[in-house]
Enzyme design. Structure first.
Site, PDB file in Angstrom:
ATOM      1  N   PRO A  64     -51.683  13.603  76.856  1.00 25.28           N
ATOM      2  CA  PRO A  64     -50.744  12.815  76.025  1.00 25.28           C
ATOM      3  C   PRO A  64     -49.218  12.934  76.548  1.00 25.28           C
ATOM      4  CG  PRO A  64     -51.589  14.348  74.734  1.00 25.28           C
ATOM      5  CD  PRO A  64     -52.193  14.646  75.975  1.00 25.28           C
ATOM      6  N   HIS A  65     -48.453  11.755  76.480  1.00 25.98           N
ATOM      7  CA  HIS A  65     -47.030  11.647  77.253  1.00 25.98           C
ATOM      8  C   HIS A  65     -46.351  10.379  76.813  1.00 25.98           C
ATOM      9  CE1 HIS A  65     -48.557   8.539  80.074  1.00 25.98           C
ATOM     10  NE2 HIS A  65     -49.542   9.127  80.035  1.00 25.98           N
TER      11      HIS A  65
END
Length: 148
Positions: A64-65
């Site tokens: 996740p980013h």
């Protein structure tokens, strides 16, 4: 591997998280100090990014980013879940290893370099197995940052 802005204090091993939202909120809390932004703002950015398409990369791993308005530094945090969390990964497997990256809006190059380096490192079956077998955050950190 490129030096990650990550320390053992930014890694959670088997916290009581039951779903993707709880995972992203736990990761956001770890990222908040380094970015100078609130956990709620970071969680919302991570969830917004997931809404565009899953950051699950397969083999029980997700990255996740998000790029965060007003973030002062690049930040990385990790979470390993005792049980797999459904995360819409392309291989359909539940995710146990989450490595989150938050960067300032202006750090697009750093963002892509970190994600690329993590993806390469996590492509190794041995690395993934060692991350799952780490008994504490220092061991997880050592596996993830070992330059081989």
């Amino acid at each position: 591997m490129t030096t990650l802005p990550l320390g053992p204090q930014h890694i959670l091993i088997d916290p009581p998280v039951a779903d993707a939202g709880a995972v992203l909120e736990a990761l956001a809390a770890l990222l908040a100090e380094s970015t100078g932004q609130s956990p709620a703002l970071i969680a919302e950015a991570l969830k917004s990014r997931e809404a565009q398409g899953s950051t699950g990369i397969g083999h029980g791993v997700a990255l996740p980013h998000a790029r965060i308005d007003g973030a002062r530094d690049v930040a990385v945090a990790a979470l390993r879940s005792a049980q797999g969390i459904p995360f819409a990964a392309p291989d359909g497997l539940a995710v146990r290893v989450f490595i989150a990256v938050a960067v300032p809006k202006s750090a697009a190059t750093a963002h892509l370099e970190i994600l690329s380096n993590l993806a390469v490192r996590l492509a190794s079956e041995e690395v993934r197995a060692d991350l799952l077998n780490a008994s504490e955050s220092t061991g997880f950190f050592a596996v993830l940052t070992d330059s081989d």
